[in-house]
Design a protein around this motif. Structure first.
Motif, PDB file in Angstrom:
ATOM      1  N   ARG A 197       1.025   1.399  -3.026  1.00 41.84           N
ATOM      2  CA  ARG A 197       0.172   2.389  -2.387  1.00 41.84           C
ATOM      3  C   ARG A 197      -0.214   1.957  -0.975  1.00 41.84           C
ATOM      4  NH1 ARG A 197       0.469   7.271  -3.521  1.00 41.84           N
ATOM      5  NH2 ARG A 197      -1.512   7.494  -2.396  1.00 41.84           N
ATOM      6  N   ARG A 198      -0.394   0.680  -0.759  1.00 38.47           N
ATOM      7  CA  ARG A 198      -0.735   0.223   0.588  1.00 38.47           C
ATOM      8  C   ARG A 198       0.470   0.353   1.527  1.00 38.47           C
ATOM      9  NH1 ARG A 198      -5.353  -1.641   1.565  1.00 38.47           N
ATOM     10  NH2 ARG A 198      -4.789  -2.978   3.320  1.00 38.47           N
ATOM     11  N   ASP A 199       1.656   0.120   1.025  1.00 33.17           N
ATOM     12  CA  ASP A 199       2.850   0.343   1.835  1.00 33.17           C
ATOM     13  C   ASP A 199       2.978   1.829   2.199  1.00 33.17           C
ATOM     14  OD1 ASP A 199       3.493  -2.328   1.731  1.00 33.17           O
ATOM     15  OD2 ASP A 199       4.988  -2.116   0.139  1.00 33.17           O
ATOM     16  N   ALA A 206      -1.942   5.634   7.947  1.00 27.37           N
ATOM     17  CA  ALA A 206      -3.333   5.265   7.708  1.00 27.37           C
ATOM     18  C   ALA A 206      -3.734   4.113   8.623  1.00 27.37           C
ATOM     19  CB  ALA A 206      -3.526   4.869   6.243  1.00 27.37           C
ATOM     20  N   VAL A 207      -4.972   4.134   9.062  1.00 28.60           N
ATOM     21  CA  VAL A 207      -5.469   3.133  10.007  1.00 28.60           C
ATOM     22  C   VAL A 207      -6.552   2.310   9.331  1.00 28.60           C
ATOM     23  CG1 VAL A 207      -6.629   2.762  12.214  1.00 28.60           C
ATOM     24  CG2 VAL A 207      -4.946   4.604  11.982  1.00 28.60           C
ATOM     25  N   TRP A 237      -6.624  -3.200  -3.506  1.00 26.69           N
ATOM     26  CA  TRP A 237      -5.793  -2.468  -4.456  1.00 26.69           C
ATOM     27  C   TRP A 237      -6.629  -1.442  -5.237  1.00 26.69           C
ATOM     28  CZ3 TRP A 237      -3.841  -7.793  -6.534  1.00 26.69           C
ATOM     29  CH2 TRP A 237      -2.937  -8.339  -5.620  1.00 26.69           C
ATOM     30  N   ASN A 238      -7.816  -1.852  -5.626  1.00 25.80           N
ATOM     31  CA  ASN A 238      -8.679  -0.946  -6.377  1.00 25.80           C
ATOM     32  C   ASN A 238      -9.053   0.275  -5.544  1.00 25.80           C
ATOM     33  OD1 ASN A 238     -10.149  -0.511  -8.892  1.00 25.80           O
ATOM     34  ND2 ASN A 238     -12.007  -0.787  -7.672  1.00 25.80           N
ATOM     35  N   SER A 239      -9.296   0.054  -4.251  1.00 26.14           N
ATOM     36  CA  SER A 239      -9.618   1.187  -3.385  1.00 26.14           C
ATOM     37  C   SER A 239      -8.442   2.151  -3.278  1.00 26.14           C
ATOM     38  CB  SER A 239     -10.032   0.695  -1.997  1.00 26.14           C
ATOM     39  OG  SER A 239      -8.934   0.149  -1.284  1.00 26.14           O
ATOM     40  N   GLU A 240      -7.221   1.635  -3.429  1.00 25.37           N
ATOM     41  CA  GLU A 240      -6.060   2.514  -3.377  1.00 25.37           C
ATOM     42  C   GLU A 240      -6.023   3.477  -4.566  1.00 25.37           C
ATOM     43  OE1 GLU A 240      -3.902   3.079  -1.076  1.00 25.37           O
ATOM     44  OE2 GLU A 240      -4.639   1.533   0.293  1.00 25.37           O
ATOM     45  N   ILE A 241      -6.544   3.058  -5.714  1.00 22.70           N
ATOM     46  CA  ILE A 241      -6.608   3.958  -6.868  1.00 22.70           C
ATOM     47  C   ILE A 241      -7.581   5.090  -6.581  1.00 22.70           C
ATOM     48  CG2 ILE A 241      -7.045   4.112  -9.342  1.00 22.70           C
ATOM     49  CD1 ILE A 241      -4.625   2.370  -8.535  1.00 22.70           C
ATOM     50  N   SER A 242      -8.699   4.764  -5.965  1.00 24.32           N
ATOM     51  CA  SER A 242      -9.668   5.788  -5.592  1.00 24.32           C
ATOM     52  C   SER A 242      -9.085   6.736  -4.549  1.00 24.32           C
ATOM     53  CB  SER A 242     -10.938   5.116  -5.048  1.00 24.32           C
ATOM     54  OG  SER A 242     -11.902   6.073  -4.677  1.00 24.32           O
ATOM     55  N   LEU A 243      -8.387   6.185  -3.561  1.00 24.42           N
ATOM     56  CA  LEU A 243      -7.766   7.025  -2.539  1.00 24.42           C
ATOM     57  C   LEU A 243      -6.696   7.932  -3.139  1.00 24.42           C
ATOM     58  CD1 LEU A 243      -7.407   4.417   0.347  1.00 24.42           C
ATOM     59  CD2 LEU A 243      -8.880   6.428   0.345  1.00 24.42           C
ATOM     60  N   LEU A 244      -5.910   7.404  -4.064  1.00 21.05           N
ATOM     61  CA  LEU A 244      -4.901   8.211  -4.744  1.00 21.05           C
ATOM     62  C   LEU A 244      -5.540   9.411  -5.425  1.00 21.05           C
ATOM     63  CD1 LEU A 244      -2.046   8.679  -6.003  1.00 21.05           C
ATOM     64  CD2 LEU A 244      -2.703   7.061  -7.802  1.00 21.05           C
ATOM     65  N   VAL A 292       0.648   3.221  15.253  1.00 26.49           N
ATOM     66  CA  VAL A 292      -0.598   2.459  15.266  1.00 26.49           C
ATOM     67  C   VAL A 292      -0.787   1.745  13.934  1.00 26.49           C
ATOM     68  CG1 VAL A 292      -3.117   2.635  15.377  1.00 26.49           C
ATOM     69  CG2 VAL A 292      -1.692   3.991  16.939  1.00 26.49           C
ATOM     70  N   SER A 293      -0.521   2.447  12.848  1.00 26.01           N
ATOM     71  CA  SER A 293      -0.689   1.878  11.513  1.00 26.01           C
ATOM     72  C   SER A 293       0.215   0.671  11.311  1.00 26.01           C
ATOM     73  CB  SER A 293      -0.396   2.936  10.446  1.00 26.01           C
ATOM     74  OG  SER A 293      -0.556   2.408   9.155  1.00 26.01           O
ATOM     75  N   GLU A 294       1.466   0.790  11.721  1.00 25.49           N
ATOM     76  CA  GLU A 294       2.414  -0.320  11.561  1.00 25.49           C
ATOM     77  C   GLU A 294       2.008  -1.508  12.409  1.00 25.49           C
ATOM     78  OE1 GLU A 294       6.414   2.345  10.568  1.00 25.49           O
ATOM     79  OE2 GLU A 294       5.878   1.845  12.637  1.00 25.49           O
ATOM     80  N   LEU A 295       1.528  -1.251  13.621  1.00 25.01           N
ATOM     81  CA  LEU A 295       1.095  -2.344  14.486  1.00 25.01           C
ATOM     82  C   LEU A 295      -0.079  -3.091  13.858  1.00 25.01           C
ATOM     83  CD1 LEU A 295       1.152  -3.812  17.280  1.00 25.01           C
ATOM     84  CD2 LEU A 295      -0.609  -2.163  17.978  1.00 25.01           C
ATOM     85  N   LEU A 296      -1.112  -2.345  13.422  1.00 21.49           N
ATOM     86  CA  LEU A 296      -2.299  -2.978  12.860  1.00 21.49           C
ATOM     87  C   LEU A 296      -1.973  -3.758  11.599  1.00 21.49           C
ATOM     88  CD1 LEU A 296      -4.929  -0.114  13.313  1.00 21.49           C
ATOM     89  CD2 LEU A 296      -4.560  -2.110  14.775  1.00 21.49           C
ATOM     90  N   ALA A 297      -1.068  -3.225  10.774  1.00 25.16           N
ATOM     91  CA  ALA A 297      -0.718  -3.896   9.522  1.00 25.16           C
ATOM     92  C   ALA A 297      -0.051  -5.241   9.764  1.00 25.16           C
ATOM     93  CB  ALA A 297       0.200  -3.002   8.682  1.00 25.16           C
ATOM     94  N   GLY A 298       0.558  -5.419  10.940  1.00 24.35           N
ATOM     95  CA  GLY A 298       1.256  -6.664  11.219  1.00 24.35           C
ATOM     96  C   GLY A 298       0.433  -7.698  11.962  1.00 24.35           C
TER      97      GLY A 298
END
Length: 473
Positions: A197-199, A206-207, A237-244, A292-298
């Motif tokens: 989900r984070r990927d 997402a930012v 990871w838990n926040s990703e379940i809520s976002l889903l 922007v999302s890809e840059l921040l993730a790295g």
């Protein structure tokens, strides 16, 4: 990470509560109604599914009593997943137009202070009858979401049910168990699904800003501690379940043309161009084809230049609010920080809007008309929630300002190490590393990023203000 205590006799948060006119308790008629409904929740239209056999667990900060969510994750054949997500059903306890409902609309959300919460609902409900406490059978709104092997949802089902949480965990306990290869069976799939989900979030655009988060806690001697709040993988990871779940809810409401979304407009090209120039000034390489999302993730959040770019990226996330609609799709239907449509439905004990959005989803998915009391409230919810969000942010900032002032009161004239987050001509936003303080600093000659020394020049404990100057050379 250093823990710092304030000096003895610095006081408590009574003056802060008075300044913000925070209620000390609930009115007697609200408490009386809450006590009555706590033992006699409303019947659900169409009945409730018995889902007490699901081995749900909760994951919350230590000591939490207002438990909104319980989760159980299943692995399915071909690498797919099934998410069972039970959400506290406040609709079973809050009578539309009743005393609890009216008081909740006045409050908007729970406010969290170091010396005790100012609840959205009376504790008879928020910490008792409505809370998904372990071992207790509770009414809930149960979301079941199937995903493909990449984590994308393929089917969503939502209904009222009876559930029973089997365990109450906190983030650190779950993280330690997963790291040690002893994950609880109900959440053994959390790392794999969470990473997927984070990927997907990065691919959606997402930012996420990994700026330092301050936290206040009570020490063993009764003094207040100020430290950094780390977010471990389990919390993410838990926040990703809520976002889903929130994204599934938004899709349901948009398809039906009625509901309320959490929205944020896309940043303009000029803001992104400004951020690209900022990255160049900070020495951060930004590939031409990277979002922007890809840059921040790295980025490495430990680097001062990364923290400075995170601070600058907040410029892209301005204008968050709530969008209600009834009769068609609104012009603004997405949240730029999440990368798609999103709605609040997973924290109804602590946030007003979730109860109404949940009722829309239940009605729509079961082929029923959205209740008239929900439709009547939609137009008011954006303003109510915006006001309560503003108040919550101001209270949180005031609490941090107060503890910072208490801790630093005896250190005027001292020099501290700091990281520059955002520099202007005669001032800068800096992060003092020990004690962990986010503050503004006056002076000249600030670098765009990097570590500097700053001097504490004044502290006003009653006004909750600290003053720094720098750079000190």
């Amino acid at each position: 990470m250093a823990l710092v205590v304030h000096t003895p006799g610095a006081g408590d948060f009574a003056s802060l509560r008075a300044d913000f006119e925070l209620p000390e308790s609930f009115p007697p008629d609200v408490l009386a109604e809450a006590e009555a409904v706590a033992g006699d929740p409303a019947d659900a239209e169409g009945g409730r599914e018995d889902a007490t056999d699901l081995p749900l667990v909760t994951i919350d900060p230590p000591g939490s009593k207002d438990l909104d969510q319980a989760v159980y994750l299943q692995r399915l054949p071909a690498g797919r997943f099934r998410v069972h997500y039970a959400i506290a059903d406040l609709g079973a306890f809050v009578r539309p137009g009743g005393q609890v409902d009216r008081e909740a609309r006045r409050r908007g959300q729970t406010l969290y202070l170091p010396d005790g919460n100012v609840g959205l609902h009376p504790p008879e409900l928020s910490e008792g009858a409505a809370s998904l406490l372990p071992g207790a059978t509770r009414p809930a709104v149960l979301w079941t979401i199937d995903t493909d092997s990449g984590g994308e949802p393929t089917a969503v089902r939502v209904r009222r049910a009876l559930v029973r949480s089997t365990e109450q965990f906190d983030y650190e306990t779950v993280q330690a168990a997963i790291d040690g290869g002893r994950a609880h069976p109900s959440i053994a799939a959390l790392p794999e699904l969470g990473r997927l989900r984070r990927d997907l979030a990065v691919r959606r655009g997402a930012v996420e800003l990994q700026l330092p988060e301050q936290e206040i806690a009570a020490g063993p001697d009764g003094r207040w501690l100020l430290t950094l709040r780390p977010r471990n993988d389990v919390e993410l990871w838990n926040s990703e379940i809520s976002l889903l779940t929130g994204m599934a809810a938004a899709s349901i409401m948009l398809e039906a043309g009625v509901g309320v979304l959490r929205t944020l407009p896309e940043a303009g090209d000029d803001a992104v161009d400004w951020l690209r120039r900022t990255a160049t000034a900070l020495g951060i390489a930004w590939p031409e084809d990277a979002t922007v999302s890809e840059l921040l993730a790295g980025l490495d959040p430990r680097q001062p230049s990364s923290l400075a770019l995170y601070a600058g990226t907040t410029r892209l996330l301005r204008g968050a609010g709530y969008t209600a609609f009834d009769g068609g799709v609104p012009e603004l239907a997405t949240h730029a920080g999440i990368g798609g449509p999103y709605a609040h439905v997973t924290a109804p004990i602590r946030r007003l809007v979730d109860r109404f959005a949940t009722e829309v989803c239940l009605a729509v998915t079961h082929g029923r008309a959205v209740p008239a009391w929900v439709r009547a409230a939609l137009a008011d919810l954006p303003e109510l929630m915006s006001a309560s969000d503003t108040r919550a942010a101001r209270v949180e900032r005031a609490c941090l300002d107060q503890v910072e002032a208490w801790i630093l009161a005896e250190h005027v004239g001292r020099t501290f190490d700091a990281v520059v987050l955002r520099a202007e001509e005669n001032r800068a936003e800096v992060f003092v590393e020990d004690p962990p303080v986010l503050t503004r600093c006056t002076g000249s000659g600030f670098p765009d990023s990097g570590r500097i020394a700053v001097r504490l020049t004044a502290v006003d404990t009653e006004g909750r203000k600290v003053s720094f100057e720098g750079p000190v050379r």
